[in-house]
Write a protein that holds these residues in place. Structure first.
Motif, short mmCIF file in Angstrom:
data_model
loop_
_atom_site.label_atom_id
_atom_site.label_comp_id
_atom_site.label_asym_id
_atom_site.label_seq_id
_atom_site.Cartn_x
_atom_site.Cartn_y
_atom_site.Cartn_z
N LYS A 40 0.84 -1.20 0.00
CA LYS A 40 0.00 0.00 0.00
C LYS A 40 0.87 1.25 0.00
O LYS A 40 2.02 1.23 0.46
N ILE A 41 0.33 2.32 -0.50
CA ILE A 41 1.05 3.59 -0.54
C ILE A 41 0.79 4.35 0.76
O ILE A 41 -0.36 4.56 1.15
N VAL A 42 1.87 4.73 1.45
CA VAL A 42 1.78 5.52 2.67
C VAL A 42 2.58 6.81 2.45
O VAL A 42 3.75 6.75 2.07
N THR A 43 1.93 7.93 2.67
CA THR A 43 2.61 9.21 2.52
C THR A 43 3.27 9.57 3.83
O THR A 43 2.59 9.74 4.84
N PRO A 44 4.59 9.68 3.85
CA PRO A 44 5.27 10.01 5.11
C PRO A 44 5.04 11.45 5.51
O PRO A 44 4.65 12.30 4.69
N GLY A 45 5.28 11.75 6.79
CA GLY A 45 5.21 13.13 7.26
C GLY A 45 6.38 13.93 6.72
O GLY A 45 7.37 13.38 6.22
N ASN A 46 6.29 15.24 6.83
CA ASN A 46 7.37 16.09 6.36
C ASN A 46 8.65 15.88 7.15
O ASN A 46 9.76 15.98 6.60
N PRO A 52 2.54 9.70 9.58
CA PRO A 52 2.30 9.38 8.17
C PRO A 52 0.81 9.27 7.90
O PRO A 52 -0.02 9.33 8.82
N SER A 53 0.46 9.09 6.64
CA SER A 53 -0.94 9.18 6.22
C SER A 53 -1.82 8.09 6.81
O SER A 53 -3.03 8.29 6.95
N ASP A 54 -1.27 6.95 7.17
CA ASP A 54 -2.09 5.84 7.68
C ASP A 54 -2.06 5.75 9.20
O ASP A 54 -2.54 4.77 9.78
N ARG A 257 0.71 3.25 14.13
CA ARG A 257 0.36 2.60 12.86
C ARG A 257 0.14 1.12 13.13
O ARG A 257 1.03 0.42 13.63
#
Length: 259
Positions: A40-46, A52-54, A257
């Motif tokens: 799955k695609i997880v967008t990390p934090g800055n 992160p997104s999940d 997570r």
């Protein structure tokens, strides 16, 4: 050499050449390639500490809506909310998450107050219990306390699996500075009869330094006596009101997570 042998030599060379021509490296490599399931695609934090997104955010800097009192689960957590963080309110007891978890990645930040007093274990003592299994302090504790130039028993200092595993290093910052845990928790599994089919394991980083490297727990952590397991399923994450006379510690930026 007979004329028949001479005739056979070019034939063998020809067969070898054909075999080499038929060997396609890309096709051979493809035999060990796996294309599914696609992660799955997880967008990390800055920043590394950003959720992160999940992630499930357990403290948003404004309220403790994701937590309740351990003494009375029908009551909300009564610890003190400040500007983007919360602080142990002595005498109110431990707090734990409303949501229950099994395996997870946990990020949390905490601070020993700059005006800390006391020595040994009575100095900013708290703890994060990775699976809260009852109203008491049963569970699996990663110790939190001031271990910066404060001598105590090493299987009870910050980053220890309490009374089970000594941390690999002392990476504590001095009181007054924010510190952070990153924890990977793999919960135990049990057979129907309550016996352990797979023990729990934990990896712990403090301030980016590895303190526990996939340590396999012997059971729930205990102040007195040997650790042992008792059957449980998904469980809350618990924070401890230790009741020290020293000023209490604070927490912020807590997210998890599920794995």
């Amino acid at each position: 050499m007979s004329k028949y042998a001479l005739l056979l030599i070019p034939t063998l060379f020809g067969m070898s050449a054909i075999a080499q021509e038929k060997t396609d490296p890309a096709k051979e490599a493809a035999k060990t390639e796996i294309w599914e399931p696609v992660p799955k695609i997880v967008t990390p934090g800055n920043l590394p500490q950003d959720a992160p997104s999940d992630a499930i955010v357990l403290f948003n800097g404004r309220n403790l809506d994701e937590w309740h009192s351990v003494k009375d689960p029908s009551k909300p957590a009564a610890w003190t909310i400040d500007d983007g963080f919360f602080t142990v309110k002595k005498g109110t007891g431990n707090i734990e998450t409303n949501k229950k978890f099994t395996d997870y990645q946990l990020h949390m930040e905490w601070k020993i107050p700059a005006n800390i007093t006391g020595t040994d274990q009575a100095r900013g003592n708290s703890g994060v219990f990775l699976a809260s299994t009852g109203p008491g302090d049963d569970g699996y504790e990663i110790q939190i306390m001031d271990a910066y130039k404060n001598k105590t028993y090493v299987n009870g200092q910050t980053g220890s699996v309490y009374k089970q595993s000594i941390p690999l290093a002392n990476a504590n910052k001095k009181p007054g500075e924010w510190q952070y845990y990153d924890i990977i928790w793999n919960a135990p599994r049990f057979n129907e009869d309550g016996s352990v089919s797979k023990p729990a394991s934990v990896t712990v980083f403090l301030n980016g330094v590895l303190l526990q490297n996939n340590f396999v727990l012997k059971g729930e952590t205990r102040w007195i006596g040997a650790p042992e397991y008792k059957k449980h399923g998904a469980a809350s994450i618990k924070l401890q009101d230790h009741g020290d006379p020293s000023p209490p510690i604070s927490f912020r930026n807590i997210w998890v997570r599920e794995l």
